[in-house]
Enzyme design. Structure first.
Site, PDB file in Angstrom:
ATOM      1  N   CYS A 107       1.588  10.788  -1.795  1.00 50.35           N
ATOM      2  CA  CYS A 107       2.672  11.155  -2.743  1.00 50.35           C
ATOM      3  C   CYS A 107       3.730  11.712  -1.986  1.00 50.35           C
ATOM      4  O   CYS A 107       3.847  12.732  -1.404  1.00 50.35           O
ATOM      5  CB  CYS A 107       2.377  12.505  -3.902  1.00 50.35           C
ATOM      6  SG  CYS A 107       3.763  12.788  -4.899  1.00 50.35           S
ATOM      7  N   ASP A 208       4.836  -3.871  -2.912  1.00 48.11           N
ATOM      8  CA  ASP A 208       5.597  -4.909  -3.264  1.00 48.11           C
ATOM      9  C   ASP A 208       4.598  -6.149  -4.138  1.00 48.11           C
ATOM     10  O   ASP A 208       4.924  -7.221  -3.775  1.00 48.11           O
ATOM     11  CB  ASP A 208       6.288  -5.658  -2.222  1.00 48.11           C
ATOM     12  CG  ASP A 208       7.163  -4.743  -1.734  1.00 48.11           C
ATOM     13  OD1 ASP A 208       7.806  -3.724  -2.181  1.00 48.11           O
ATOM     14  OD2 ASP A 208       7.652  -4.682  -0.424  1.00 48.11           O
TER      15      ASP A 208
HETATM   16  C1  LIG Z   1       6.580   6.211 -10.337  1.00 43.90           C
HETATM   17  C2  LIG Z   1       5.351   6.065  -9.421  1.00 43.90           C
HETATM   18  C3  LIG Z   1       4.336   6.911  -9.368  1.00 43.90           C
HETATM   19  C4  LIG Z   1       3.470   7.053  -8.447  1.00 43.90           C
HETATM   20  N1  LIG Z   1       2.333   7.839  -8.619  1.00 43.90           N
HETATM   21  C5  LIG Z   1       1.400   7.713  -7.686  1.00 43.90           C
HETATM   22  C6  LIG Z   1       0.031   8.500  -7.690  1.00 43.90           C
HETATM   23  O1  LIG Z   1       0.238   9.442  -8.502  1.00 43.90           O
HETATM   24  N2  LIG Z   1      -0.886   8.488  -6.898  1.00 43.90           N
HETATM   25  C7  LIG Z   1      -0.866   7.394  -5.906  1.00 43.90           C
HETATM   26  O2  LIG Z   1      -1.643   7.067  -5.148  1.00 43.90           O
HETATM   27  N3  LIG Z   1       0.384   6.580  -5.873  1.00 43.90           N
HETATM   28  C8  LIG Z   1       1.492   6.703  -6.552  1.00 43.90           C
HETATM   29  N4  LIG Z   1       2.500   5.655  -6.583  1.00 43.90           N
HETATM   30  C9  LIG Z   1       2.488   4.512  -5.720  1.00 43.90           C
HETATM   31  C10 LIG Z   1       1.654   3.578  -6.237  1.00 43.90           C
HETATM   32  O3  LIG Z   1       0.513   3.746  -6.398  1.00 43.90           O
HETATM   33  C11 LIG Z   1       2.050   2.159  -5.162  1.00 43.90           C
HETATM   34  O4  LIG Z   1       1.061   2.660  -4.098  1.00 43.90           O
HETATM   35  C12 LIG Z   1       3.407   2.093  -4.742  1.00 43.90           C
HETATM   36  O5  LIG Z   1       4.179   1.879  -5.770  1.00 43.90           O
HETATM   37  C13 LIG Z   1       3.689   0.583  -4.040  1.00 43.90           C
HETATM   38  O6  LIG Z   1       3.292  -0.419  -4.659  1.00 43.90           O
HETATM   39  P1  LIG Z   1       4.565  -1.164  -5.413  1.00 43.90           P
HETATM   40  O7  LIG Z   1       5.443  -1.515  -4.213  1.00 43.90           O
HETATM   41  O8  LIG Z   1       3.760  -2.630  -5.976  1.00 43.90           O
HETATM   42  O9  LIG Z   1       4.958  -0.546  -6.541  1.00 43.90           O
HETATM   43  C14 LIG Z   1       3.448   5.740  -7.448  1.00 43.90           C
HETATM   44  C15 LIG Z   1       4.599   4.939  -7.394  1.00 43.90           C
HETATM   45  C16 LIG Z   1       5.382   4.957  -8.604  1.00 43.90           C
HETATM   46  C17 LIG Z   1       6.564   3.930  -8.521  1.00 43.90           C
END
Ligand SMILES: Cc1cc2nc3c(=O)[nH]c(=O)nc-3n(C[C@H](O)[C@H](O)[C@H](O)COP(=O)(O)O)c2cc1C
Length: 337
Positions: A107, A208
């Protein structure tokens, strides 16, 4: 048949597939997890839960790990600073029904890293390893979610991942962006590929994944054993069923039409209101609803109205109205979802 949808073992858990729902603070709850599982996600991580708050036993904290409808494996994500506190929280989570524990070491939010938790946990490898060991004492499989490092000058995913595995982690969730990157720029799939080759345990790729095709590409390009979808599923739980079809037999479905997405949005709204009450739902659901209509031509007006609606009946009637105007427009915009 592409055959990327495969069963996978995480510790002693045998999972019948390798497409998971990632944790997203501010979005993930038992309703979104249930929607994801219903559409074919195999496992859905809870939102990150404070280890300290859990051992204080606050009702609200325990409610964050309530098992969702249809949730066979309750995967609880914890964050914290002290390995001992994380260990005690892990035992409590196990006593309250968790089947798998995940340590958040990614985080990027200052409020969290400022206390040495989240991505800051990933910086101090000895503490990370100790936290995994302590959490492991709860007797459940432990996974660890890490980033690629703090910033470009401090890329340490390899040490962090190896240390976590040596300390007993059964899988590593890898979001290959640095803490400094937050959620911007591109995720470094090359790092994901190297980690997937290096580690003796499954690597769960993140970053992504905005469409079924991107999931297929991640499996193909990186060799990771599982994936977790995050932002790509906001207002779009159908991404799980579409991804499973693509990975299983190569069928690439056209995106859901707006009427289908609005139907799920109405279901989501109703289920959330029943679970969390009207007041809280009216406050928290709008970002999800914006996701359901994202990308449609002429969605701006509906979005604006949704953002200013103040209660559940108003939101529901806008979703119904949206449906009717979509049906009227159907000839022009049949498959724009
Ligand atoms: C608004 C938001 C909140 C997130 N909260 C967490 C979380 O609480 N725990 C976690 O492991 N990852 C968290 N993430 C990360 C996502 O699980 C993921 O690893 C990250 O968004 C990359 O994937 P993406 O590019 O497909 O969105 C969060 C991402 C976003 C956008």
């Amino acid at each position: 048949m592409t055959g990327y949808f495969r069963s996978i073992e995480i510790g002693n858990l045998q999972l019948e597939g390798n497409v998971f729902a990632a944790s997203m603070a501010g979005y993930t709850d038992c309703i979104t997890r249930s929607l994801a599982l219903n559409e074919g996600a195999i496992l859905a991580y809870t939102v990150m839960i404070s280890a300290e708050a859990l051992i204080r036993n606050s009702g609200r904290t325990l409610s964050m790990m309530k098992r969702a409808d249809g949730e066979e494996i309750l995967a609880v994500q914890l964050f914290g600073t002290s390995p001992q506190t994380l260990g005690r929280a892990a035992v409590l989570a196990a006593q309250n029904g968790a089947d798998l524990l995940d340590l958040n070491a990614g985080c990027p939010v200052s409020k969290v890293t400022g206390k040495g938790a989240g991505a800051a946990m990933g910086r101090v490898i000895g503490r990370l390893a100790l936290a995994v060991e302590e959490m492991g004492k709860a007797g459940l499989p432990v996974t660890v979610k890490i980033r690629s490092g703090w910033d470009d000058g401090e890329i340490n995913w390899s040490e962090a991942a190896h240390a976590a595995v040596e300390a007993g982690a059964s899988a590593i969730g890898f979001h290959p962006r640095t803490r400094r990157q937050g959620y911007g720029g591109r995720a470094d799939w090359t790092a994901l590929k190297i980690m997937s080759r290096e580690l003796p345990v499954p690597v769960i790729g993140s970053g992504d994944l905005d469409s079924p095709v991107s999931v297929l590409r991640m499996f193909n390009e990186t060799g990771c054993r599982a994936v977790m979808i995050a932002r790509g599923a906001i207002g779009n739980p159908g991404i799980y069923s579409q991804t499973r079809k693509l990975l299983t037999n190569g069928i690439q479905e056209t995106p859901q039409i707006p009427e289908e997405r609005l139907k799920i949005a109405r279901f989501h709204l109703k289920a959330a209101a029943e679970e969390f009450g009207d007041k809280r739902t009216a406050r928290e659901i709008k970002k999800h609803l914006a996701g359901y209509i994202k990308g449609w031509p002429s969605a701006a007006e509906l979005r604006r109205k949704l953002m200013t609606a103040s209660d559940i009946p108003a939101l529901m009637s806008l979703l119904n109205e949206g449906n009717q105007s979509r049906v009227r427009l159907r000839g022009n915009v049949q498959r724009d979802g």
